[in-house]
Enzyme design. Structure first.
Site, PDB file in Angstrom:
ATOM      1  CD  GLU A  97      -1.264   5.180   4.702  1.00 18.69           C
ATOM      2  OE1 GLU A  97      -1.928   4.295   5.255  1.00 18.69           O
ATOM      3  OE2 GLU A  97      -0.651   6.055   5.337  1.00 18.69           O
ATOM      4  CB  CYS A 156      -5.296  -1.111  -1.921  1.00 19.67           C
ATOM      5  SG  CYS A 156      -6.640  -0.193  -1.152  1.00 19.67           S
ATOM      6  CG  ASN A 191      -0.343  -0.087   2.539  1.00 18.16           C
ATOM      7  OD1 ASN A 191       0.623  -0.808   2.748  1.00 18.16           O
ATOM      8  ND2 ASN A 191      -0.894   0.644   3.488  1.00 18.16           N
ATOM      9  CB  CYS A 251     -11.081  -2.171   0.062  1.00 18.37           C
ATOM     10  SG  CYS A 251     -10.257  -1.611  -1.437  1.00 18.37           S
ATOM     11  CB  CYS A 309      -8.707  -4.285  -3.823  1.00 13.89           C
ATOM     12  SG  CYS A 309      -7.495  -2.993  -3.484  1.00 13.89           S
ATOM     13  CD  GLU A 341      -5.415  -5.831  -1.586  1.00 16.95           C
ATOM     14  OE1 GLU A 341      -6.150  -6.353  -0.745  1.00 16.95           O
ATOM     15  OE2 GLU A 341      -4.932  -4.682  -1.452  1.00 16.95           O
TER      16      GLU A 341
END
Length: 164
Positions: free
Chosen positions: A64, A73, A62, A112, A115, A75
Site C-alpha cells: 500500500e 496488489c 500487497n 480484483c 489483477c 498478485e
C-alpha cells in the site's frame, strides 16, 4: 438475438489439507508472503505464491501507499517480478490468501478485476492455462483450472501488438 450462458468449473475443498502436496506447499508459501505485506492503512494483508514450470516459487504481497492508487496488489507484485526476472518462464499455478486482525475472513478472497486482467495477459502470453487457488486460512479452498474461466471477456486486441 441469442441468449448465451457461461459456465465455469472449479473444485471446492474444505481446507488446504485436502489438496495434493504440491498445491498445499504453494498455499503454505502464500501464507509466508503475508508477512511481507505493507498494509498499514487497510490492515488487510494479501499473499500470493506462484509456481513456475521450473518448480521455483515466487512470492508477492500487497504493498500500500498513502496515496492509495500508488499501491499494488499481491498478485501483480508477484507477476511483475516474474515478468522482470523470468520473462520466458511458464507459470503453472498460483495461490492467493488474505488475513486481517480486524475480523475473521470466512470465505476465500478472490482477485480484483485489474489483477485478473494481468493474470489473463500472462496466461495468453504463455499460451497455456494458469491454475488459480483461492483459499481462506483454516477454511474453504477454491481451485480454478484457468484464468480464462475467471475473466472470459478479458481485454484483447491483437492489432495492438502487430507490427506496422
Amino acid at each position: 438475438m441469442k441468449l448465451l450462458n457461461l459456465n465455469i468449473t472449479f473444485e471446492q475443498y474444505n481446507g488446504v489439507s485436502e489438496l495434493n502436496e504440491q498445491d498445499a506447499v504453494l498455499c503454505e508459501n502464500a501464507e509466508k508472503a503475508l508477512s511481507s505485506s505493507y498494509s498499514p492503512y487497510s490492515k488487510f494483508r494479501v499473499g500470493t505464491a506462484i509456481r513456475l514450470a521450473s518448480g521455483e516459487i515466487i512470492l508477492g504481497s500487497n504493498q500500500e501507499n498513502l496515496a492509495y492508487p500508488s499501491g499494488l496488489c499481491a498478485e501483480r507484485v508477484a507477476l511483475f517480478s516474474i515478468g522482470s526476472a523470468y520473462p520466458y518462464a511458464v507459470i503453472e499455478s498460483m495461490a492467493i490468501t488474505a488475513q486481517t486482525d480486524a475480523f475473521e475472513i470466512l470465505k476465500p478472497v478472490t482477485s480484483c478485476g485489474g489483477c485478473l486482467q494481468v493474470m489473463a495477459e500472462f496466461e495468453r502470453k504463455q499460451a497455456s492455462p494458469i491454475e488459480v487457488i483461492f483459499y481462506c486460512l483454516n477454511g474453504e479452498v477454491l481451485k480454478v483450472p484457468s484464468v480464462q474461466s475467471l475473466l472470459p471477456f478479458s481485454f484483447v486486441e491483437d492489432r495492438l501488438g502487430a507490427k506496422a
